[in-house]
Design an enzyme around this catalytic site. Structure first.
Site, short mmCIF file in Angstrom:
data_model
loop_
_atom_site.label_atom_id
_atom_site.label_comp_id
_atom_site.label_asym_id
_atom_site.label_seq_id
_atom_site.Cartn_x
_atom_site.Cartn_y
_atom_site.Cartn_z
N GLU A 120 51.37 22.85 5.30
CA GLU A 120 52.47 23.03 4.13
C GLU A 120 53.61 22.91 4.95
OE1 GLU A 120 52.16 26.06 1.53
OE2 GLU A 120 50.68 25.39 0.52
N LYS A 156 62.06 -18.47 5.52
CA LYS A 156 61.11 -17.86 5.79
C LYS A 156 59.93 -17.41 4.69
CE LYS A 156 61.10 -13.23 6.19
NZ LYS A 156 61.49 -11.96 6.38
#
Length: 365
Positions: free
Chosen positions: A75, A236
């Site tokens: 945590e 592209k």
């Protein structure tokens, strides 16, 4: 002068000279950093030491470093070693940090918890400083795919945690600013940075600027206009995620021997690799310089850059420290890393002192 705070050797108390004209209306200044943002935060703090920022209400600027940590169960926790009530907080975090084992999600969670910690303990204003804003490429679903707009989710989480303002460097898409609603987002434009680096090419009749995809076109057009260069763009498409194919180059390459390519980020390096190889195969360009706002540090990209340098005319690559550089990248003799610390310092100073931002954020015509 920096005095160590006895409770935590990493926390630093910095004293500035007094000038009533530079008194902030929003309380004393506090710079804080999560672990992956500490390196750049330190550089900014060193610059702030030389600025004539007044002490406010008799208190000094505080630097809280590495405020996040993990318990043994994994945590994340944030602990503030100083009273932050009434402070004007600027919180640094590096969301992408290839020099550590912390991933983007862990760093983002630490950032959110840190915001909440400052909010719950009385900070007057909390400004996040995220040089690389992760998740901005997830600003819309991929066509035909059932994907969430994760960029908006991360913005919502930040605002809900207590964020009042955000500073970012060269976001992938400025439209992401709209996801923060009424929360101001100060996006620092990279154009002045690139103009300064490549100023020596101004007016060169054998040099052309090339945008590696449509997303970089606006930046490249402004760049070439300021440097009086021709401009080109590649066509592209991505057959699958993180793979790029360049099918064509649009532009007049008559007499061009040198090229400058700018991109907002390199992850795996597929886009710049495809663009540079296409340029070398289809034109007479034999020398190429590359400028990148964010280098994300993947080993694949480093290997591709080595190949481009040795076999495809890549002379140098210029990047910023918006993402911490790995040792593998730093060792490349053709790689140049410039810090954005001065740009961040100027923005922080003007926000803290409630000064106008036009000169800092305005991009050249």
């Amino acid at each position: 002068m920096i005095n160590k705070i006895s409770q935590n050797s990493k926390n630093q108390d910095i004293e500035f000279s007094r000038d009533e004209s530079l008194t902030s209306p929003v309380g004393p200044l506090l710079i804080a950093s999560c672990q992956s943002g500490s390196k750049l935060a330190k550089r900014v703090v060193e610059l702030l030491k030389n600025e004539n920022i007044a002490q406010v209400y008799g208190e000094h600027l505080i630097f809280l470093e590495d405020i996040d940590f993990q318990f043994s169960d994994g945590e994340t926790c944030v602990r503030l070693e100083e009273d932050v009530n009434g402070r004007d907080v600027f919180l640094f975090q590096g969301l992408k940090d290839p020099t550590s084992d912390r991933n983007v999600d862990e760093n983002y969670l630490a950032f959110l918890i840190a915001i909440r910690a400052f909010r719950e303990w009385g900070a007057k204003r909390i400004t996040g400083v995220l040089p690389y804003l992760a998740y901005t490429r997830q600003d819309k679903p991929t066509a035909g795919k059932r994907e969430p707009v994760t960029a908006e989710l991360m913005a919502n989480l930040s605002v809900e945690a207590g964020l009042n303002r955000l500073i970012v460097w060269a976001p992938h898409d400025r439209r992401v600013q709209g996801y923060y609603g009424k929360t101001p987002v100060d996006a620092i434009d990279p154009l002045p940075f690139f103009l300064n680096i490549f100023h020596r090419f101004k007016g060169a009749d054998d040099c052309i600027g090339i945008a590696p995809d449509a997303g970089a076109a606006d930046l490249m057009i402004a760049f070439c206009r300021n440097l009086e260069l021709r401009c080109a763009i590649t066509s592209k498409h991505r057959p699958k995620p993180e793979h790029a194919d360049v099918t064509d180059i649009i532009g007049n390459f008559d007499g061009m021997k040198r090229a400058l390519i700018l991109d907002d980020m390199i992850n795996t390096g597929g886009t710049v690799e495809a663009a540079i190889k296409k340029v070398c195969h289809n034109t007479e360009v034999n020398e190429i310089w590359l400028g990148v706002s964010h280098f994300l540090g993947s080993p694949q990209a480093v290997e591709k850059l080595k190949d481009l340098h040795h076999n495809f005319g890549l002379k140098e690559i210029y990047v910023t420290d918006s993402v911490p550089a790995t040792s593998a990248f730093s060792k490349l003799n053709f790689a140049k890393i410039s810090s954005i610390d001065k740009s961040l310092m100027e923005v922080i100073k003007n926000i803290h002192l409630n000064k106008h931002m036009n000169k800092i954020l305005r991009k050249p015509n």
